[in-house]
Design an enzyme around this catalytic site. Structure first.
Site, PDB file in Angstrom:
ATOM      1  CB  CYS A 325      -0.978  -0.009   1.213  1.00  0.00           C
ATOM      2  SG  CYS A 325      -2.256   0.956   1.018  1.00  0.00           S
ATOM      3  CG  HIS A 422      -3.576  -3.773   3.363  1.00  0.00           C
ATOM      4  ND1 HIS A 422      -2.078  -3.257   3.905  1.00  0.00           N
ATOM      5  CD2 HIS A 422      -3.821  -2.342   3.186  1.00  0.00           C
ATOM      6  CE1 HIS A 422      -1.928  -1.889   3.858  1.00  0.00           C
ATOM      7  NE2 HIS A 422      -2.792  -1.584   3.209  1.00  0.00           N
TER       8      HIS A 422
END
Length: 482
Positions: A325, A422
């Site tokens: 991310c 994630h």
């Protein structure tokens, strides 16, 4: 409602264990935290965000995470401002003073969510935040006594003997509370005791005598807590494993560090979170740059610490680097934020280890996701929670197929990778292959380990807490007609 004498006294763990214990007794249980402050968010099936602690508590209760379980989530972006998430959706960024003035409207949202849960379940376990003894925060409070008063719920006060002074913690809280708030507390418990429990009998009795509250237990330290997803990143750093060394720079606005939990649970892996002021160790197998609530700000912070030099040196030595991310965005050639989504508008140079460029624009993407690896076709489950889009030549070497599109980027030498996904390390087959590529083996069933530990925690609380007494404190909640 379980309130604490301070932060990090073990409220979240107690709620998770009690949720599993009551579920085993055949009750329908739901966790609830009116207000949480955390950048470690979980994604719900409808694309909302809640605190990850409430997601673990939901799992303990046998439920899917729902935005009603944490209706107000504050995600700090600066020392004085935070993104405000209400019932799962972003409501904007507020300075601390502005948030304090807006609390009246937020109380309505918390009560709405609470009443929905109360209508659907036998019992709702409510977790407070911080301490009710912060008298300067009582006006407009929605996290502790303010919510307890509005919802009409009884309170169990928990103190932490591990940090010392637990008698003063509990008796002091009794002293500073207003009489009406004090009357809401029906009992107390002492958490995280080490040693011979009988040595605290006198202290327990003194607390009861000075406060008039009965004790619902003195709970010994639960040694396997590290096997559960961590609420605080330093809970991960405290556990040392095997020879495979994963090094993580402790970013100032580090977010979604639950990516580290499955790695920390691996017997072959040591996860080392490096605090500011220390160089990244030169013997790492992998440097993992985690997510961030302020990517550009944390990239500047990373450079201030000299970690950019350490990461580039690690790569020159033949080491592997993974960015997730915000960490993925940092690995690229540049990050462009024309609208000031991440702070002040502008463009900054990245670390240059991936030939990609990120533009901070577009809507925030919050979703559960299922992917497969392009090499080996292994299943990977996880979630996305980010602003920005990343493109460039290294995206042609994507390493995941995510819902019909290529995801991620890989450097030409194959040793640097990035992705927006994630939670990918919770997938056992993928994690085993990833560690194998680093020269280490894994046969861990991560989810089975979490489930077994929740069962052990429930048994621990059944042994040392008066769970029957806790149930006797519970009161029926009149649910307003819709």
């Amino acid at each position: 409602m379980i309130q604490g004498t301070g932060s990090n006294v073990g409220k979240s763990m107690l709620v998770a264990g009690l949720a599993r214990a009551l579920r085993k007794r055949g009750l329908s249980v739901a966790p609830f935290k009116p207000q949480n402050m955390s950048n470690n968010a979980a994604v719900t099936s409808d694309g909302g965000e809640i605190g990850r602690a409430q997601a673990l508590q939901a799992r303990a209760a046998g439920l899917a995470p729902h935005t009603d379980m944490n209706p107000v989530l504050l995600k700090p972006e600066t020392d004085t401002g935070a993104q405000v998430i209400v019932q799962g959706k972003r409501r904007g960024t507020r300075a601390a003073g502005s948030f304090m003035r807006d609390k009246a409207g937020l109380l309505e949202a918390t009560l709405e969510s609470f009443h929905r849960l109360a209508a659907q379940h036998d019992i709702v376990l409510i977790e407070g935040a911080g301490s009710p003894a912060e008298t300067n925060l009582r006006k407009g409070d929605i996290a502790n006594m303010g919510f307890a008063e509005a919802a009409g719920v009884p309170v169990l006060l928990v103190g932490d003997i591990h940090r010392g002074g637990v008698i003063a913690q509990i008796v002091g809280t009794h002293t500073v509370l207003e009489p009406s708030d004090r009357a809401r507390i029906k009992a107390f418990a002492v958490n995280r005791f080490r040693g011979d429990l009988s040595l605290f009998d006198g202290g327990r009795d003194d607390i009861a005598r000075w406060t008039g509250w009965p004790s619902l237990g003195v709970v010994p330290w639960f040694w396997d807590a590290w096997k559960l997803p961590a609420e605080d990143m330093m809970d991960i750093a405290s556990h040392k494993g095997g020879a495979c060394k994963v090094v993580v720079p402790q970013l100032e606005r580090m977010a979604n560090f639950d990516d580290l939990d499955p790695l920390a649970a691996e017997p072959a892996v040591t996860v080392e979170i490096v605090p500011p002021g220390r160089a990244l160790p030169g013997d790492a197998d992998l440097v993992l740059i985690p997510g961030s609530k302020s990517t550009i700000g944390d990239l500047a912070y990373l450079r201030t610490q000299g970690w950019d030099i350490d990461i580039l040196a690690h790569h020159r030595r033949g080491g592997h680097v993974l960015g997730l991310c915000g960490g993925y965005q940092m690995l690229g050639q540049s990050i462009d934020d024309p609208e000031g989504v991440d702070g002040h508008p502008g463009k900054v140079a990245g670390l240059g280890l991936l030939d990609v460029h990120t533009v901070m624009a577009g809507d925030k993407r919050v979703t559960l996701s299922a992917a497969r690896t392009l090499e080996g076709d292994l299943p990977v489950s996880g979630y996305e929670i980010h602003m920005g889009r990343t493109t460039g030549p290294d995206c042609a070497r994507a390493w995941l197929a995510l819902e019909g599109r290529a995801e991620g980027a890989t450097s030409a030498d194959g040793r640097v990778r990035g992705s927006y996904l994630h939670g990918l390390f919770t997938s056992d087959a993928f994690r085993a292959q990833f560690l194998s590529d680093l020269g280490h083996q894994s046969d861990l069933d991560y989810d089975a380990g979490v489930e077994a530990t929740l069962d052990e925690l429930a048994a621990h609380l059944e042994q040392y807490m008066d769970v029957e007494g806790l149930l006797e404190l519970a009161e029926p909640i009149p649910v307003p007609e819709s």
